[in-house]
Design a protein around this motif. Structure first.
Motif, mmCIF file in Angstrom:
data_model
loop_
_atom_site.group_PDB
_atom_site.id
_atom_site.type_symbol
_atom_site.label_atom_id
_atom_site.label_comp_id
_atom_site.label_asym_id
_atom_site.label_seq_id
_atom_site.Cartn_x
_atom_site.Cartn_y
_atom_site.Cartn_z
ATOM 1 N N UNK A 223 0.830 -1.203 0.000
ATOM 2 C CA UNK A 223 0.000 0.000 0.000
ATOM 3 C C UNK A 223 0.866 1.256 0.000
ATOM 4 N N UNK A 224 1.925 1.261 0.799
ATOM 5 C CA UNK A 224 2.809 2.427 0.843
ATOM 6 C C UNK A 224 3.455 2.665 -0.513
ATOM 7 N N UNK A 225 3.832 1.592 -1.193
ATOM 8 C CA UNK A 225 4.423 1.727 -2.514
ATOM 9 C C UNK A 225 3.421 2.321 -3.501
ATOM 10 N N UNK A 226 2.178 1.902 -3.383
ATOM 11 C CA UNK A 226 1.142 2.435 -4.275
ATOM 12 C C UNK A 226 0.890 3.915 -3.991
ATOM 13 N N UNK A 227 0.855 4.289 -2.703
ATOM 14 C CA UNK A 227 0.694 5.703 -2.354
ATOM 15 C C UNK A 227 1.881 6.527 -2.840
ATOM 16 N N UNK A 228 3.036 5.927 -2.802
ATOM 17 C CA UNK A 228 4.226 6.620 -3.337
ATOM 18 C C UNK A 228 4.042 6.937 -4.815
ATOM 19 N N UNK A 229 3.560 5.949 -5.571
ATOM 20 C CA UNK A 229 3.342 6.172 -6.997
ATOM 21 C C UNK A 229 2.322 7.282 -7.226
ATOM 22 N N UNK A 230 1.310 7.344 -6.381
ATOM 23 C CA UNK A 230 0.299 8.400 -6.514
ATOM 24 C C UNK A 230 0.916 9.768 -6.244
ATOM 25 N N UNK A 231 1.715 9.864 -5.166
ATOM 26 C CA UNK A 231 2.310 11.142 -4.798
ATOM 27 C C UNK A 231 3.345 11.610 -5.813
ATOM 28 N N UNK A 232 3.951 10.680 -6.515
ATOM 29 C CA UNK A 232 4.990 11.042 -7.477
ATOM 30 C C UNK A 232 4.452 11.191 -8.888
ATOM 31 N N UNK A 233 3.158 10.915 -9.089
ATOM 32 C CA UNK A 233 2.576 11.011 -10.424
ATOM 33 C C UNK A 233 1.964 12.385 -10.639
ATOM 34 N N UNK A 234 1.719 12.689 -11.890
ATOM 35 C CA UNK A 234 1.074 13.953 -12.259
ATOM 36 C C UNK A 234 -0.343 13.732 -12.756
ATOM 37 N N UNK A 235 -0.879 12.531 -12.537
ATOM 38 C CA UNK A 235 -2.223 12.205 -13.010
ATOM 39 C C UNK A 235 -3.252 12.447 -11.915
ATOM 40 N N UNK A 236 -4.512 12.476 -12.277
ATOM 41 C CA UNK A 236 -5.590 12.591 -11.311
ATOM 42 C C UNK A 236 -5.820 14.021 -10.866
ATOM 43 N N UNK A 237 -6.246 14.178 -9.603
ATOM 44 C CA UNK A 237 -6.606 15.486 -9.069
ATOM 45 C C UNK A 237 -5.416 16.435 -9.071
ATOM 46 N N UNK A 238 -5.682 17.697 -9.372
ATOM 47 C CA UNK A 238 -4.622 18.709 -9.403
ATOM 48 C C UNK A 238 -5.011 19.938 -8.598
ATOM 49 N N UNK A 239 -5.971 19.810 -7.670
ATOM 50 C CA UNK A 239 -6.409 20.941 -6.868
ATOM 51 C C UNK A 239 -5.338 21.389 -5.890
ATOM 52 N N UNK A 240 -5.537 22.552 -5.258
ATOM 53 C CA UNK A 240 -4.546 23.085 -4.321
ATOM 54 C C UNK A 240 -4.209 22.139 -3.170
ATOM 55 N N UNK A 241 -5.218 21.484 -2.614
ATOM 56 C CA UNK A 241 -4.971 20.588 -1.486
ATOM 57 C C UNK A 241 -4.080 19.419 -1.913
ATOM 58 N N UNK A 242 -4.371 18.859 -3.071
ATOM 59 C CA UNK A 242 -3.563 17.745 -3.569
ATOM 60 C C UNK A 242 -2.127 18.197 -3.819
ATOM 61 N N UNK A 243 -1.955 19.362 -4.389
ATOM 62 C CA UNK A 243 -0.617 19.873 -4.654
ATOM 63 C C UNK A 243 0.147 20.125 -3.354
ATOM 64 N N UNK A 244 -0.542 20.515 -2.300
ATOM 65 C CA UNK A 244 0.130 20.723 -1.016
ATOM 66 C C UNK A 244 0.620 19.403 -0.432
ATOM 67 N N UNK A 245 -0.209 18.370 -0.539
ATOM 68 C CA UNK A 245 0.215 17.054 -0.046
ATOM 69 C C UNK A 245 1.422 16.551 -0.820
#
Length: 815
Positions: A223-245
């Motif tokens: 799960x941590x590896x999958x979350x890593x891929x999400x945090x390092x990707x440029x796909x999906x949500x691009x709102x301010x909150x997501x960019x801050x995370x």
């Protein structure tokens, strides 16, 4: 990274067993039973053909026809009608013509029956999913290509049936039932040539696993590896909150900036709090004021812990009120419990490493060497006095010291050194708190002793300029901020941990950064994860596994009617469901929630301060909101009458919507089945006779195959081991039956690495069960060995897993 799958290999067709099956004490679920073998159907077909042939002729002619066809088979080609023949010749010709027509009709009838039989067999084959690998479509998605590469590093149990049970997933832990010997010692019971081949295969497999450890690591790491891929990707949500995370995560990875900053950010923070005596500059701030700020703004609790939760005594009455819970702190000094004195004390052998840790801390913070030893001595003395009243959880539970209720005013009387109302109001601002509010204590004797220690040190006027309590709080604050400081601080902590005997390796930086991001931005990560989860496929596998689980209970033999009724009523009242997007904030709501949070691209320390503030807000929300599913949760849990399945369960490499269903059901399906069995039937051994019977049956297979029957190392299984064997074996059966249910509703499935359907299912099951298992200590054999048990008397498997030199294996019953 994308890998090309290996070339498909021809898959052997299922072969019927030539051995007659003895009476089965425990029948497998109906969906696991195959049609009659071809020999039986062929015999029935011949009988039908003979009956039809006899019915086509008059009874008086049947013996004559039979004798004539047997005595004159070679005269048939010469039987042509001749006009010169008399009535006797004409009669003979008519008889032979009828015979010829009868034979042709019978042949045509047999051909039609055969065509219908094979058509029916093909339909049955398609409905159960047991087809040749060449007739199914290979899965070529990127996820399947990665899965195929992982699968190629595993041993196919059907290519090495005699050696397969020897493999141990690289584990060096001894089996409980083998007298302390390693499981791999089973190699000694096979011939020398076969033993060498097994050893070479084991070494090769161990090398391959070191290159690819993702499937051997636990589900949390996946799960941590999958979350890593999400945090390092440029796909999906691009709102301010997501960019801050994502910005926080990337600032955590920016070790160059962190190393450049050094200890300076923390020293600046200390000055903001009024300085400290260790640096020679301290304005003697008020003790309770500093303590309140540490708890509110920096999630640091040097003298006691605070959290929010329910009173378990009220849960049964349906009360949902939340209370402040006050517990003993996580002390920095290592302590041990003395069962004779019923007190804790500092571990003698760890005092020297703890002294070195404290000295190193002060040196890194720039404390003058002339005063360093004095401050270190005070810190250790104060830590030791606080440790005396701390007690382990089992002792406090035994003494009834958990969830002791009292008002804040009563607590003030018991422990007057702390300004409780002021500290709690500050720590939980803006939540309203009054003197009459109740709190729950989990170690009142410690709280009382802690107050006495604090008052004693506050009244030691000769140490007033040294600020012992303030120095103690500063060093606890430093421990909180160590993850945000340069590597010198983390290395100091690591050296201390090694000195205490901890030999665990250092977690990779990315994993630490994902965990830190989750502490403050968990709602954002939940939103991002929800966007990528295949809800329909996840819900289908959950419902099918749960349905198969309930049908499994029907087959159990219960010790009494009361136990059966209790368990069945409990299970029937539960509803399985996913933790869905209805409980997850929308992107607009997240943007509003994090509108006041600012994230610096290269200022991880300042970002970390905001993270601690977010943790405080998250804690306060528990007063008024129901705590949601932990995003890092990877196992189901009970919530009222629902069995909740967190989204973190449905991530690669354990699950992917493009995987063949055989792989999804074998991997995640079997894990879900085990989770459900452990969650809902924790003490099934005491209620069902089946548990013991299945456990002993599987163990008999293991002893026979490993040739340990009658040897000293082959002891009987304990009750806990019998239950775990039943759980693991039942989980495999449940997942397999659920896969068949899925194929009934949606016929057809894709293949992977040349494997399909049952072959792929069992091979995938063997691979995932090299994963860590929290109940592994109770399992006296490798989980993959269960494949040999389920294949021993079943025609489901592509080939037999019986070894020629194991002559007794075919005599074992089905489990």
């Amino acid at each position: 990274m994308s890998e090309t799958p290996i070339e498909p290999e021809p898959q052997p067709s299922p072969q019927p067993s030539s051995q007659p099956e003895p009476d089965r004490g425990l029948q497998p679920p109906p969906l696991l039973q195959l049609p009659l073998p071809p020999e039986a159907l062929c015999q029935a077909q011949q009988e039908i053909q003979l009956q039809s042939e006899l019915q086509l002729r008059p009874v008086s002619q049947q013996p004559h026809l039979s004798s004539q066809s047997e005595s004159q088979p070679e005269s048939l080609p010469e039987l042509q009608p001749q006009p010169q023949l008399g009535e006797e010749a004409k009669s003979a010709w008519i008889n032979h013509r009828r015979l010829l027509l009868l034979l042709l009709g019978s042949s045509l009838y047999a051909a039609i029956l055969g065509l219908l039989y094979y058509t029916q067999q093909d339909l049955r084959t398609e409905s159960t999913g047991i087809k040749q690998a060449g007739t199914v479509t290979p899965c070529l998605s990127p996820a399947c290509q990665r899965a195929s590469a992982r699968l190629s590093t595993s041993v196919d149990p059907f290519t090495q049936p005699c050696d397969y049970f020897l493999f141990t997933c690289g584990s060096d832990s001894p089996a409980p039932a083998t007298g302390g010997r390693q499981r791999s010692e089973g190699i000694s019971s096979i011939p020398q040539g076969q033993r060498k081949r097994a050893v070479r295969s084991e070494r090769k497999r161990g090398s391959q696993q070191r290159k690819n450890t993702s499937l051997r690591e636990d589900r949390k790491t996946a799960l941590l590896q999958y979350l890593r891929e999400i945090l390092e990707s440029n796909n999906g949500s691009t709102g301010p909150a997501v960019q801050k995370a994502k910005g926080f995560y990337h600032s955590c990875l920016d070790t160059r900036s962190i190393e450049t900053a050094g200890a300076e950010p923390f020293l600046t923070l200390i000055q903001k709090l009024g300085g400290w005596a260790g640096s020679g500059q301290w304005n003697q701030t008020d003790f309770n004021s500093t303590l309140s700020l540490l708890m509110r703004d920096y999630s640091t609790f040097p003298f006691f812990n605070l959290y929010v939760g329910k009173d378990p005594n009220e849960i049964a009455r349906g009360t949902t009120r939340k209370y402040i819970q006050i517990d003993q702190p996580d002390l920095l000094i290592p302590i041990e419990w003395n069962s004779k004195t019923q007190k804790s004390q500092a571990e003698t052998q760890t005092l020297r490493p703890f002294l070195a840790l404290s000295q190193r801390y002060l040196a890194l913070l720039g404390a003058p060497s002339s005063s360093s030893d004095r401050h270190v001595g005070i810190f250790i003395a104060l830590s030791s006095e606080l440790a005396v009243a701390a007690a382990p959880l089992p002792h406090r539970l035994l003494k009834g010291q958990l969830y002791q209720r009292m008002t804040i005013q009563e607590l003030q009387t018991q422990a007057p050194a702390i300004d409780w109302l002021r500290c709690l109001q500050t720590a939980f601002h803006p939540h309203p708190i009054s003197q009459e509010d109740h709190v729950l204590l989990h170690n009142l004797p410690y709280i009382v002793q802690m107050s006495r220690v604090i008052r004693k040190w506050l009244n030691r006027h000769e140490l007033s300029s040294s600020g012992p309590l303030h120095t103690y709080m500063v060093l606890n604050l430093l421990h909180t901020f160590t993850p945000a400081l340069d590597s010198r601080f983390s290395e100091t902590d690591r050296n201390f941990s090694v000195a205490l005997g901890n030999t665990d390796g250092v977690a990779p930086r990315w994993k630490r950064c994902v965990l830190e991001t989750e502490k403050g931005f968990d709602s954002i990560l939940t939103h991002l994860l929800d966007e990528r989860i295949a809800h329909r496929e996840a819900e289908e596998i959950v419902l099918n596994i749960f349905s198969s689980f309930k049908s499994k209970l029907v087959d159990l033999k219960w010790r009494d009617q009361t136990s059966q009724q209790f368990v069945m009523n409990k299970i029937q009242s539960l509803t399985p469901r996913l933790w869905t997007e209805t409980e997850i904030p929308s992107e607009a709501e997240l943007d509003q929630l994090f509108s006041k949070v600012t994230v610096s691209a290269h200022g991880y320390f300042s970002n970390y301060i905001q993270l601690l503030s977010l943790q405080q807000k998250r804690r306060n929300k528990l007063f008024t909101q129901t705590e949601g599913a932990d995003i890092l949760s990877v196992t189901p849990f009970l919530l009222g009458n629902e069995v909740i399945f967190p989204m973190g369960m449905f991530v690669p490499p354990l699950f992917h919507p493009t995987y063949p269903r055989a792989m999804n059901y074998a991997v995640l399906g079997s894990l879900i089945a085990k989770d459900i069995l452990h969650l809902l039937l924790p003490d099934i051994h005491s209620q069902s006779e089946t548990v013991q019977a299945v456990g002993e049956c599987v163990w008999a297979h293991y002893l026979t195959v490993t040739e340990k029957t009658g040897r000293g190392g082959a002891s009987a299984l304990s009750a806990a081991q019998q239950q775990e064997v039943w759980v693991q074996y039942s989980a495999l059966q449940i997942a397999l039956q659920a896969y068949h249910q899925s194929l009934k509703k949606h016929p057809g499935d894709t293949s992977l690495s040349g494997f399909s359907h049952i072959h792929l299912f069992l091979t995938s099951f063997s691979q995932v069960n090299c994963d860590s298992d929290p109940y592994r200590e109770f399992l006296p054999l490798e989980p993959s060995f269960l494949i040999t048990v389920i294949c021993a008397k079943s025609e489901l498997c592509p080939t037999s897993l019986q070894c020629p030199n194991k002559t007794q294996q075919h005599l074992l019953p089905s489990c």
